[in-house]
Design a protein around this motif. Structure first.
Motif, PDB file in Angstrom:
ATOM      1  N   MET A 258       0.829  -1.208   0.000  1.00 50.41           N
ATOM      2  CA  MET A 258       0.000   0.000   0.000  1.00 50.41           C
ATOM      3  C   MET A 258       0.866   1.262   0.000  1.00 50.41           C
ATOM      4  O   MET A 258       1.844   1.343   0.756  1.00 50.41           O
ATOM      5  CB  MET A 258      -0.908   0.012   1.239  1.00 50.41           C
ATOM      6  N   PRO A 259       0.509   2.258  -0.809  1.00 50.33           N
ATOM      7  CA  PRO A 259       1.217   3.544  -0.744  1.00 50.33           C
ATOM      8  C   PRO A 259       0.784   4.319   0.494  1.00 50.33           C
ATOM      9  O   PRO A 259      -0.281   4.056   1.058  1.00 50.33           O
ATOM     10  CB  PRO A 259       0.751   4.262  -2.016  1.00 50.33           C
ATOM     11  N   PRO A 260       1.601   5.279   0.944  1.00 48.06           N
ATOM     12  CA  PRO A 260       1.209   6.081   2.106  1.00 48.06           C
ATOM     13  C   PRO A 260      -0.095   6.822   1.848  1.00 48.06           C
ATOM     14  O   PRO A 260      -0.398   7.205   0.721  1.00 48.06           O
ATOM     15  CB  PRO A 260       2.379   7.054   2.274  1.00 48.06           C
ATOM     16  N   PHE A 261      -0.827   7.043   2.914  1.00 47.56           N
ATOM     17  CA  PHE A 261      -2.091   7.767   2.851  1.00 47.56           C
ATOM     18  C   PHE A 261      -1.859   9.260   3.063  1.00 47.56           C
ATOM     19  O   PHE A 261      -2.457  10.102   2.414  1.00 47.56           O
ATOM     20  CB  PHE A 261      -3.029   7.193   3.909  1.00 47.56           C
ATOM     21  N   LEU A 262      -0.960   9.602   3.986  1.00 44.63           N
ATOM     22  CA  LEU A 262      -0.597  10.979   4.275  1.00 44.63           C
ATOM     23  C   LEU A 262       0.921  11.115   4.174  1.00 44.63           C
ATOM     24  O   LEU A 262       1.657  10.184   4.507  1.00 44.63           O
ATOM     25  CB  LEU A 262      -1.040  11.380   5.692  1.00 44.63           C
ATOM     26  N   GLY A 263       1.362  12.283   3.741  1.00 45.05           N
ATOM     27  CA  GLY A 263       2.792  12.534   3.645  1.00 45.05           C
ATOM     28  C   GLY A 263       3.244  13.553   4.661  1.00 45.05           C
ATOM     29  O   GLY A 263       2.490  14.438   5.064  1.00 45.05           O
ATOM     30  N   GLY A 264       4.504  13.430   5.099  1.00 45.80           N
ATOM     31  CA  GLY A 264       5.046  14.377   6.064  1.00 45.80           C
ATOM     32  C   GLY A 264       6.219  13.779   6.807  1.00 45.80           C
ATOM     33  O   GLY A 264       6.851  12.827   6.354  1.00 45.80           O
ATOM     34  N   GLY A 265       6.474  14.339   7.980  1.00 45.98           N
ATOM     35  CA  GLY A 265       7.546  13.829   8.798  1.00 45.98           C
ATOM     36  C   GLY A 265       7.212  12.474   9.392  1.00 45.98           C
ATOM     37  O   GLY A 265       6.054  12.061   9.455  1.00 45.98           O
ATOM     38  N   GLU A 266       8.223  11.755   9.796  1.00 48.95           N
ATOM     39  CA  GLU A 266       8.115  10.500  10.529  1.00 48.95           C
ATOM     40  C   GLU A 266       7.818   9.301   9.635  1.00 48.95           C
ATOM     41  O   GLU A 266       8.129   8.176  10.007  1.00 48.95           O
ATOM     42  CB  GLU A 266       7.032  10.608  11.627  1.00 48.95           C
ATOM     43  N   MET A 267       7.208   9.531   8.468  1.00 46.63           N
ATOM     44  CA  MET A 267       6.852   8.391   7.611  1.00 46.63           C
ATOM     45  C   MET A 267       7.870   8.220   6.468  1.00 46.63           C
ATOM     46  O   MET A 267       7.608   7.557   5.491  1.00 46.63           O
ATOM     47  CB  MET A 267       5.443   8.546   7.035  1.00 46.63           C
ATOM     48  N   ILE A 268       9.055   8.813   6.645  1.00 42.15           N
ATOM     49  CA  ILE A 268      10.057   8.787   5.583  1.00 42.15           C
ATOM     50  C   ILE A 268      11.393   8.238   6.100  1.00 42.15           C
ATOM     51  O   ILE A 268      11.665   8.233   7.292  1.00 42.15           O
ATOM     52  CB  ILE A 268      10.274  10.202   4.998  1.00 42.15           C
ATOM     53  N   LYS A 269      12.199   7.756   5.147  1.00 40.00           N
ATOM     54  CA  LYS A 269      13.601   7.455   5.433  1.00 40.00           C
ATOM     55  C   LYS A 269      14.508   8.551   4.888  1.00 40.00           C
ATOM     56  O   LYS A 269      15.480   8.951   5.514  1.00 40.00           O
ATOM     57  CB  LYS A 269      13.981   6.112   4.811  1.00 40.00           C
ATOM     58  N   GLU A 270      14.166   9.035   3.693  1.00 38.67           N
ATOM     59  CA  GLU A 270      14.968  10.094   3.081  1.00 38.67           C
ATOM     60  C   GLU A 270      14.090  10.891   2.124  1.00 38.67           C
ATOM     61  O   GLU A 270      13.287  10.310   1.382  1.00 38.67           O
ATOM     62  CB  GLU A 270      16.150   9.495   2.311  1.00 38.67           C
ATOM     63  N   VAL A 271      14.255  12.211   2.160  1.00 34.56           N
ATOM     64  CA  VAL A 271      13.504  13.083   1.262  1.00 34.56           C
ATOM     65  C   VAL A 271      14.478  13.904   0.427  1.00 34.56           C
ATOM     66  O   VAL A 271      15.374  14.572   0.967  1.00 34.56           O
ATOM     67  CB  VAL A 271      12.563  14.027   2.044  1.00 34.56           C
ATOM     68  N   ARG A 272      14.319  13.853  -0.864  1.00 35.84           N
ATOM     69  CA  ARG A 272      15.019  14.728  -1.807  1.00 35.84           C
ATOM     70  C   ARG A 272      13.967  15.320  -2.742  1.00 35.84           C
ATOM     71  O   ARG A 272      12.880  14.760  -2.886  1.00 35.84           O
ATOM     72  CB  ARG A 272      16.058  13.956  -2.615  1.00 35.84           C
ATOM     73  N   PHE A 273      14.278  16.422  -3.364  1.00 35.84           N
ATOM     74  CA  PHE A 273      13.331  16.988  -4.311  1.00 35.84           C
ATOM     75  C   PHE A 273      13.088  16.059  -5.485  1.00 35.84           C
ATOM     76  O   PHE A 273      12.037  16.106  -6.130  1.00 35.84           O
ATOM     77  CB  PHE A 273      13.796  18.366  -4.789  1.00 35.84           C
ATOM     78  N   GLU A 274      14.045  15.178  -5.743  1.00 36.44           N
ATOM     79  CA  GLU A 274      13.872  14.221  -6.833  1.00 36.44           C
ATOM     80  C   GLU A 274      12.949  13.068  -6.450  1.00 36.44           C
ATOM     81  O   GLU A 274      12.461  12.344  -7.322  1.00 36.44           O
ATOM     82  CB  GLU A 274      15.236  13.666  -7.265  1.00 36.44           C
ATOM     83  N   GLY A 275      12.728  12.883  -5.182  1.00 32.94           N
ATOM     84  CA  GLY A 275      11.870  11.784  -4.731  1.00 32.94           C
ATOM     85  C   GLY A 275      12.105  11.461  -3.273  1.00 32.94           C
ATOM     86  O   GLY A 275      13.054  11.952  -2.650  1.00 32.94           O
ATOM     87  N   THR A 276      11.231  10.635  -2.719  1.00 29.32           N
ATOM     88  CA  THR A 276      11.266  10.284  -1.292  1.00 29.32           C
ATOM     89  C   THR A 276      11.324   8.782  -1.117  1.00 29.32           C
ATOM     90  O   THR A 276      10.654   8.037  -1.836  1.00 29.32           O
ATOM     91  CB  THR A 276      10.020  10.846  -0.577  1.00 29.32           C
ATOM     92  N   VAL A 277      12.102   8.344  -0.147  1.00 28.64           N
ATOM     93  CA  VAL A 277      12.121   6.939   0.252  1.00 28.64           C
ATOM     94  C   VAL A 277      11.294   6.829   1.526  1.00 28.64           C
ATOM     95  O   VAL A 277      11.627   7.453   2.550  1.00 28.64           O
ATOM     96  CB  VAL A 277      13.558   6.441   0.508  1.00 28.64           C
ATOM     97  N   PHE A 278      10.219   6.053   1.463  1.00 29.05           N
ATOM     98  CA  PHE A 278       9.305   5.978   2.596  1.00 29.05           C
ATOM     99  C   PHE A 278       9.789   5.001   3.654  1.00 29.05           C
ATOM    100  O   PHE A 278      10.534   4.045   3.364  1.00 29.05           O
ATOM    101  CB  PHE A 278       7.906   5.584   2.124  1.00 29.05           C
ATOM    102  N   ASN A 279       9.339   5.237   4.860  1.00 27.09           N
ATOM    103  CA  ASN A 279       9.650   4.360   5.980  1.00 27.09           C
ATOM    104  C   ASN A 279       8.956   3.015   5.792  1.00 27.09           C
ATOM    105  O   ASN A 279       8.053   2.863   4.956  1.00 27.09           O
ATOM    106  CB  ASN A 279       9.181   5.007   7.286  1.00 27.09           C
ATOM    107  N   ASP A 280       9.373   2.041   6.574  1.00 24.03           N
ATOM    108  CA  ASP A 280       8.702   0.747   6.547  1.00 24.03           C
ATOM    109  C   ASP A 280       7.364   0.849   7.267  1.00 24.03           C
ATOM    110  O   ASP A 280       7.164   1.698   8.140  1.00 24.03           O
ATOM    111  CB  ASP A 280       9.564  -0.317   7.237  1.00 24.03           C
ATOM    112  N   ALA A 281       6.443  -0.033   6.903  1.00 22.21           N
ATOM    113  CA  ALA A 281       5.176  -0.130   7.641  1.00 22.21           C
ATOM    114  C   ALA A 281       5.464  -0.690   9.036  1.00 22.21           C
ATOM    115  O   ALA A 281       6.382  -1.494   9.208  1.00 22.21           O
ATOM    116  CB  ALA A 281       4.215  -1.038   6.892  1.00 22.21           C
ATOM    117  N   PRO A 282       4.719  -0.264  10.049  1.00 25.59           N
ATOM    118  CA  PRO A 282       3.530   0.596   9.980  1.00 25.59           C
ATOM    119  C   PRO A 282       3.831   2.093   9.965  1.00 25.59           C
ATOM    120  O   PRO A 282       2.941   2.899   9.773  1.00 25.59           O
ATOM    121  CB  PRO A 282       2.770   0.213  11.246  1.00 25.59           C
ATOM    122  N   HIS A 283       5.123   2.465  10.147  1.00 24.01           N
ATOM    123  CA  HIS A 283       5.435   3.881  10.343  1.00 24.01           C
ATOM    124  C   HIS A 283       5.186   4.717   9.099  1.00 24.01           C
ATOM    125  O   HIS A 283       4.959   5.929   9.209  1.00 24.01           O
ATOM    126  CB  HIS A 283       6.889   4.022  10.816  1.00 24.01           C
TER     127      HIS A 283
END
Length: 418
Positions: A258-283
């Protein structure tokens, strides 16, 4: 220890002193309009024991800090307490902690499933099966997703007792059905649905199952692993916890896909303007600062309920339900909606000659708090041909004396109404 009347069967409730349990809930000592409060609205929200109130207070007084963002002592303490609440809740539900998304409650959880799992997958011609007894929270998100995907909604109906027509339900589970969303326990009728068997039938047909457990978690032992569903949602404030808390359990393969439902802090591993690497579930589904104090309180609520024992809680509430049902049945002109064979401690009723809202208002003047209205279940009200009902919902902290006071108040109101 208060005993049920002698004509009722006595369940084995472990020798629990229910008067002492009741004393754990400070709000129940209130008076309303000069009368002792009789709180019969626990299906709406449960009252909180002192242990929960103190846990929230202690967090703000001694440990207040954000979670997962600081290496200082307070941040470590807050994170450990927050994640500890997740672990407690996982054990309570018999699931893995890394499959449990902490969120604001069942409404958020069901929307998360609808938008993050269903929206990317449903196509025109697909179908979603709901039941006539669903809460609006388990109807509206599916309607919104159906409108955006071209899917259709099918409805499983009820019999005269307020039980699901299982033959009709299983007949709806045709190849185009992708999702079955069903309540475990009806918030209006108290009907306990055989979700384990229903999920088994859906699984045989390759249908994903979503169970609304809001009214089940506060009142009975849950083993989600044994139910065999794909998703299960609960609300914390109905199970003696703070408002703004709840959880979604999901199979790991669903959470990973499943893709994230909401975006923001805490739910990421790394954010760049080119793209974001999301955290593992459930976070990856827990963006932003969570309700830290609330979940610490929910952890305390889980401890509290577990110390009593959910089997004992269910047995106590069944005693109260039996007593209340028998007492109400003696009132002329009173009609109970829903007489299923397996029922939680919820009684929806009407009194001839009295509008539900008027009756609830007059009962409040006698200190009796019940719910009136459609109970976020318009389709169910249409099924019974009524605009609203009164609803008395019992919990383990209620007493037989309170049931007597409730019945006496109805008699008094009936006399006032002529």
């Amino acid at each position: 220890m208060q005993q049920p009347p002698s004509h009722l069967p006595v369940a084995d409730t472990g020798g629990i002193d229910w008067a002492r349990v009741r004393a754990d809930f400070p709000l129940l000592e209130r008076q309303v309009h000069g009368k002792p409060l009789v709180y019969l609205d626990s299906a709406n929200t449960g009252q909180k024991p002192g242990a929960v109130i103190e846990a929230v207070d202690d967090f703000y007084r001694r440990h207040n800090a954000n979670v997962s963002r600081a290496v200082h002592a307070l941040g470590t303490e807050a994170t450990e307490a927050y994640e500890g609440a997740r672990d407690k809740l996982a054990r309570f539900l018999n699931v893995r902690g890394d499959e449990l998304v902490l969120c604001s409650g069942t409404t958020f959880a069901l929307n998360l499933v609808a938008y993050s799992w269903a929206l990317p997958r449903l196509q025109p011609g697909d179908a979603i099966v709901l039941t006539r007894m669903e809460h609006h929270a388990n109807i509206v998100p599916w309607q919104l997703v159906a409108q955006r995907t071209g899917a259709v909604i099918k409805v499983a109906e009820l019999d005269d007792r307020g039980e699901l027509d299982l033959a009709q339900l299983y007949g709806l589970l045709t190849p185009e059905v992708k999702v079955l969303a069903i309540t475990h326990v009806s918030n209006v009728l108290g009907t306990v649905n055989p979700v384990r068997e229903i999920c088994r039938q859906a699984r045989k047909r390759g249908i994903v199952t979503v169970v609304d457990g809001s009214q089940a978690a506060p009142h009975r032992a849950l083993d989600i692993a044994a139910i065999g569903c794909d998703f299960y949602a609960i609300t914390g404030h109905k199970m003696a916890g703070p408002t703004g808390t709840g959880a979604l359990w999901a199979r790991r393969e669903h959470l990973d896909a499943m893709p994230p439902f909401l975006g923001g802090g805490e739910m990421i591993k790394e954010v760049r303007f080119e793209g974001t690497v999301f955290n593992d579930a459930p976070h990856k589904f827990e963006a932003g600062t969570p309700n830290i104090a609330g979940f610490i309180g929910l952890g305390a609520a889980v401890d509290y309920l577990s110390s009593i024992g959910m089997a004992n809680i269910e047995a106590r509430e069944q005693e109260l339900l039996t007593y209340a049902t028998q007492a109400l049945s003696t009132i002329d002109g009173l009609r109970i909606l829903g007489t299923p064979r397996e029922k939680a401690a919820v009684i929806s009723f009407l009194v001839e000659g009295a509008h539900a809202h008027d009756l609830a208002t007059l009962l409040d003047l006698e200190g009796v708090a019940i719910r009136s209205g459609h109970h976020c279940a318009h389709p169910l009200m249409h099924h019974f041909g009524v605009p609203a009902t009164c609803r008395a919902s019992l919990a383990f902290y209620n007493t037989f004396d309170e049931v007597d006071a409730f019945v006496a108040a109805i008699h008094k109101v009936r006399r006032l109404l002529g």
